[in-house]
Scaffold this motif. Structure first.
Motif, short mmCIF file in Angstrom:
data_model
loop_
_atom_site.label_atom_id
_atom_site.label_comp_id
_atom_site.label_asym_id
_atom_site.label_seq_id
_atom_site.Cartn_x
_atom_site.Cartn_y
_atom_site.Cartn_z
N GLU A 108 7.23 4.31 -9.00
CA GLU A 108 7.81 3.18 -10.48
C GLU A 108 8.32 1.80 -9.84
O GLU A 108 9.95 2.60 -8.87
CB GLU A 108 8.50 4.31 -11.64
CG GLU A 108 7.58 5.01 -12.22
CD GLU A 108 8.63 5.74 -13.56
OE1 GLU A 108 9.69 5.41 -13.54
OE2 GLU A 108 8.50 6.98 -14.14
N GLU A 109 8.24 0.67 -10.49
CA GLU A 109 9.11 -0.82 -10.64
C GLU A 109 10.08 0.03 -10.97
O GLU A 109 9.77 -0.16 -12.34
CB GLU A 109 8.02 -1.35 -10.31
CG GLU A 109 7.11 -1.40 -9.10
CD GLU A 109 6.38 -2.65 -9.31
OE1 GLU A 109 6.86 -3.58 -9.64
OE2 GLU A 109 5.15 -2.68 -8.40
N SER A 131 0.98 -1.11 0.17
CA SER A 131 -0.04 0.60 -0.11
C SER A 131 1.30 1.16 0.06
O SER A 131 0.22 2.50 0.72
CB SER A 131 -0.52 0.08 1.40
OG SER A 131 -1.92 -1.33 0.91
N LEU A 132 1.93 1.24 -0.61
CA LEU A 132 2.56 2.24 -0.66
C LEU A 132 2.34 3.44 -1.23
O LEU A 132 2.28 4.45 -0.56
CB LEU A 132 3.90 2.16 -1.34
CG LEU A 132 5.27 3.82 -1.86
CD1 LEU A 132 5.66 3.64 -0.23
CD2 LEU A 132 6.39 2.59 -2.71
N ASP A 133 1.45 3.15 -2.73
CA ASP A 133 0.47 4.70 -2.94
C ASP A 133 -0.69 5.43 -1.79
O ASP A 133 -0.76 5.80 -2.21
CB ASP A 133 0.35 3.72 -4.45
CG ASP A 133 -1.08 2.66 -4.46
OD1 ASP A 133 -1.39 2.35 -3.15
OD2 ASP A 133 -2.46 2.21 -4.73
N GLU A 134 -0.69 4.94 -1.21
CA GLU A 134 -1.87 4.88 0.28
C GLU A 134 -0.98 6.32 1.65
O GLU A 134 -1.71 6.35 2.11
CB GLU A 134 -2.89 3.85 0.54
CG GLU A 134 -3.37 3.22 -0.65
CD GLU A 134 -3.69 2.24 0.26
OE1 GLU A 134 -4.28 1.42 1.67
OE2 GLU A 134 -4.50 1.44 -0.11
N PHE A 153 10.38 6.04 -6.07
CA PHE A 153 9.10 7.42 -6.17
C PHE A 153 9.94 8.76 -5.56
O PHE A 153 10.43 8.64 -5.22
CB PHE A 153 8.27 7.03 -5.07
CG PHE A 153 9.03 6.27 -3.53
CD1 PHE A 153 8.80 7.48 -2.70
CD2 PHE A 153 9.45 4.57 -3.48
CE1 PHE A 153 9.64 6.75 -1.48
CE2 PHE A 153 10.31 4.20 -2.10
CZ PHE A 153 10.07 5.09 -1.17
N GLN A 154 8.67 9.67 -5.28
CA GLN A 154 9.09 10.37 -4.97
C GLN A 154 8.04 11.21 -3.31
O GLN A 154 7.18 10.47 -3.21
CB GLN A 154 8.11 12.14 -5.62
CG GLN A 154 9.69 12.17 -6.64
CD GLN A 154 8.59 13.26 -7.92
OE1 GLN A 154 7.77 13.55 -7.99
NE2 GLN A 154 9.87 13.78 -8.59
#
Length: 302
Positions: free
Chosen positions: A245-246, A234-237, A253-254
C-alpha cells in the motif's frame, strides 16, 4: 508428567463431528492459550475437561486422573471461570465467593479481601443487581482465592473494562510464578500473547497449529513501512512480499518472515531513508490461518 493432557479427543453429536482428534498438553507452571473463532470447539473441549460431557473417543488426564470417571477428585484442585457467569440472585457477591472457597476447603480471608479490593468489587450487593462485568469479578475473585493447582478459564474477561483486564492479567502472572497452571480460552489475542507460554489454535474441531509463540512466528509476516530516495521497482514481484500500500511518499507492506533478509537487501539498493518494522503478532498468525475462509465458525461446535 503434564498437569493436563488430551489424547485424540473426539466428540460427536449425532453425525456432527464437534471435536476431531484434539491434542492439548498443559505443563506445571505454564499458561496455555486456547484460541479459535466462535463455534470452533473451545467450550465443548472445556466441558469435557470438566467432566460435564463425555468424550466419544480419546482420553483426558488431569493430574494423572481420568477427567470423566475421577471428576470429583480433580475438581478439588481446579478452579473454573466461564465466559457468562450465573449467580444466585438473592445471595451477595461476598456470600457466593465464600461458598465457592469453602467448597474447595480454603479459608484465606486475607487473599479474599485483597482480591475484592483489586477488582473493585462491592461484595455486599445482591447478585441480581450486578452487571455482567461484576458477575465476572465475583467468579474471578472466587477462583483466585481458592489456591487451585489448575485454572480453566473460558473467556474470563468478557464484560471487564480495560483496567480490570490488567488486574486479571497480573493475577494470572502471579499464579504462574507460584507454579500453578492455566488453560486460557480467549478471543483477546493481545491478552493471550502477553500471558501465554504456548498456544493452540482450534478450527472446526481440529487443532491446526500449536506451539510456543517463538516457534510459530516463522509462519507469520512482518509489517514494514519504508521510504526510499528512489521509487522501488517491481516490489510486487519480489518473493515473500504481500499487501503493498502506498501512503504518500511511503510504502507499507508485509513480508514472509523467512524472506525478510532478502527483501531488505532488495529495497536497500533504492536508498532507504526510513524503515519501520512491526514484529508479527499472534493476531497476524491467527488471521493468516483464516485468510480466504468465508466459513469461519459456520456450523461449528459451541
Amino acid at each position: 508428567m503434564p498437569v493436563l493432557k488430551t489424547s485424540n479427543l473426539t466428540k460427536k453429536f449425532g453425525k456432527f463431528m464437534a471435536l476431531d482428534g484434539v491434542n492439548i498438553e498443559v505443563n506445571e507452571g505454564e499458561v496455555y492459550g486456547f484460541i479459535g473463532p466462535n463455534g470452533a470447539g473451545k467450550s465443548t473441549t472445556i466441558r469435557i475437561l470438566l467432566g460435564i460431557l463425555k468424550a466419544t473417543k480419546g482420553n483426558v488426564q488431569i493430574f494423572g486422573k481420568d477427567a470423566w470417571s475421577e471428576a470429583v477428585e480433580i475438581h478439588k484442585r481446579i478452579a473454573y471461570v466461564p465466559g457468562d457467569v450465573n449467580l444466585w440472585p438473592n445471595l451477595t457477591g461476598g456470600e457466593v465467593i465464600d461458598l465457592f472457597v469453602k467448597l474447595r476447603g480454603g479459608n484465606n480471608k486475607n487473599r479474599r479481601e485483597e482480591l475484592i479490593k483489586r477488582f473493585e468489587l462491592d461484595p455486599t450487593k445482591k447478585c441480581r443487581t450486578y452487571s455482567k462485568g461484576n458477575r465476572q469479578k465475583v467468579a474471578l475473585v472466587a477462583a483466585f482465592s481458592s489456591d487451585a493447582d489448575l485454572y480453566i478459564l473460558d473467556e474470563p474477561t468478557s464484560g471487564l473494562d480495560p483496567l480490570m483486564e490488567q488486574v486479571f492479567q497480573s493475577c494470572i502472572l502471579e499464579e504462574k510464578h507460584a507454579g500453578k497452571s492455566v488453560l486460557l480460552s480467549s478471543h483477546i489475542l493481545s491478552e493471550v500473547e502477553r500471558l501465554c507460554d504456548r498456544v493452540g489454535i482450534i478450527r472446526q474441531g481440529e487443532i491446526i497449529e500449536s506451539g510456543s509463540l517463538s516457534e510459530m512466528r516463522h509462519l507469520t509476516r512482518t509489517n514494514l513501512l519504508v521510504a526510499t530516495k528512489q521509487s522501488i521497482a517491481s516490489l510486487d514481484e519480489v518473493k515473500g512480499v504481500h499487501a503493498i500500500e502506498e501512503q504518500g511518499s511511503e510504502i507499507s507492506f508485509q513480508v514472509d518472515t523467512e524472506e525478510l533478509d532478502a527483501v531488505i537487501r532488495y529495497i536497500s539498493q533504492f536508498g532507504i531513508v526510513k524503515l519501520e518494522s512491526a514484529p508479527p503478532t499472534l493476531e497476524d498468525l491467527f488471521m493468516r490461518h483464516y485468510e480466504g475462509k468465508s466459513n469461519i465458525g459456520a456450523g461449528g461446535a459451541v
